[in-house]
Scaffold this active site. Sequence first.
Site, short mmCIF file in Angstrom:
data_model
loop_
_atom_site.label_atom_id
_atom_site.label_comp_id
_atom_site.label_asym_id
_atom_site.label_seq_id
_atom_site.Cartn_x
_atom_site.Cartn_y
_atom_site.Cartn_z
N ARG A 6 -13.36 -8.89 2.41
CA ARG A 6 -11.96 -8.66 2.05
C ARG A 6 -11.12 -9.91 2.38
O ARG A 6 -10.25 -10.30 1.63
CB ARG A 6 -11.40 -7.44 2.82
CG ARG A 6 -11.98 -6.10 2.41
CD ARG A 6 -11.50 -5.63 1.05
NE ARG A 6 -10.08 -5.47 0.96
CZ ARG A 6 -9.42 -4.36 1.29
NH1 ARG A 6 -10.07 -3.29 1.71
NH2 ARG A 6 -8.10 -4.28 1.17
N HIS A 16 -7.43 0.71 -6.32
CA HIS A 16 -7.63 -0.11 -5.11
C HIS A 16 -8.31 -1.42 -5.53
O HIS A 16 -9.48 -1.67 -5.21
CB HIS A 16 -8.48 0.66 -4.10
CG HIS A 16 -8.47 0.10 -2.71
ND1 HIS A 16 -7.67 -0.97 -2.34
CD2 HIS A 16 -9.16 0.46 -1.59
CE1 HIS A 16 -7.88 -1.24 -1.06
NE2 HIS A 16 -8.78 -0.40 -0.59
N ARG A 55 0.89 -1.18 0.00
CA ARG A 55 0.00 0.00 0.00
C ARG A 55 0.92 1.22 0.00
O ARG A 55 1.68 1.42 0.95
CB ARG A 55 -0.90 0.00 1.24
CG ARG A 55 -1.60 1.34 1.45
CD ARG A 55 -2.69 1.30 2.49
NE ARG A 55 -3.86 0.59 2.00
CZ ARG A 55 -5.07 0.69 2.55
NH1 ARG A 55 -5.27 1.45 3.59
NH2 ARG A 55 -6.09 0.02 2.03
#
Length: 306
Positions: free
Chosen positions: A291, A129, A102
């Site tokens: 996720r 993303h 990230r």
Amino acid sequence: MKHFLTIADFSKDELLHMINLAIKIKKEMKLGLFKDYMPKKTLAMVFEKSSTRTRVSFETGIYQLGGVGLFLSSSDIHLGSGEPVEDTSRVISSMVDMIMIRNDCQKQLELFASVSTVPVINGLTDIYHPMQLMTDYLTIVEAGLDKNLKVAYIGDGNNMANSWVMLASVMGFELRVATPKGYEIKDDIKKLSNKLSNKNKTNITYTNDPYKAVIDCTVVTTDTWVSMGLEKQKQKRIKDFEGFTIDTNMMSKANKDAIFLHCLPAYRGYEMTAEVFEKYEKYIYKEAQNRLHMQKAIMVYLDKHT
Ligand code: CP
Ligand code: NVA
């Protein structure tokens, strides 16, 4: 070897394969089965920005697959500051089996991946993303809304908006993007999307009118108006985004069975009202939990293709 740097790098079939794998792994987990899909494998997780969901889901995910996660914050390593990015990449990839990053620079991520000897995963950059978007699509499939899907993205033309554009371009569903003036999707993203959309017959429209965008949509979604790193622009953005708060009136223009999704973190009273958030929170929290399942499937997929 495959990296996951953007959705645009995959075909519809490949993305659907990963979604189906996520559904399978999620089912197994619900039955108490934690298969060692990645025994003794190590995932390095490099974070230059904060995270709740990405960190917890990747670290838990790799552990449940039989491996281990290594959390590396930017203050712990020399990514792009103390030494060339390529050196960091060559060294980390010589010791681990997969790397998630990230950061604030898609180009740096691409450079890192170009010399890495193991798969690299985009855990959010300034431009994309993709882990979130794969998860959002999984949540849409589970809600039974993937047929005749019409999505309205209302808000900032940011990393989430760009990723919705790429997902729609590859998967071939209808997408309307409504951004305030000055916050539109950039031309290079539109150009890449057009190339993919022509092949996949996607219908993507761009507008500055959120009410026009939501009409008859089956999924309405948004993101924070102030992404990480843009905190100094907060007051200006609040003014510029006037009229873009998703409230019950705006939601009433969507399809009667429409759902509202949000990647989180969410700022009630800005991108959506607290009322809208609460009405759809069961989908939003499921989206967050997904996720874990989605990224487990993506790790297994990339590991298999290495
Ligand atoms: N949606 C998302 O990526 O959340 P985090 O910033 O908490 O990881
Ligand atoms: N656009 C937001 C997404 C957070 C998950 C950001 O980049 O901060």
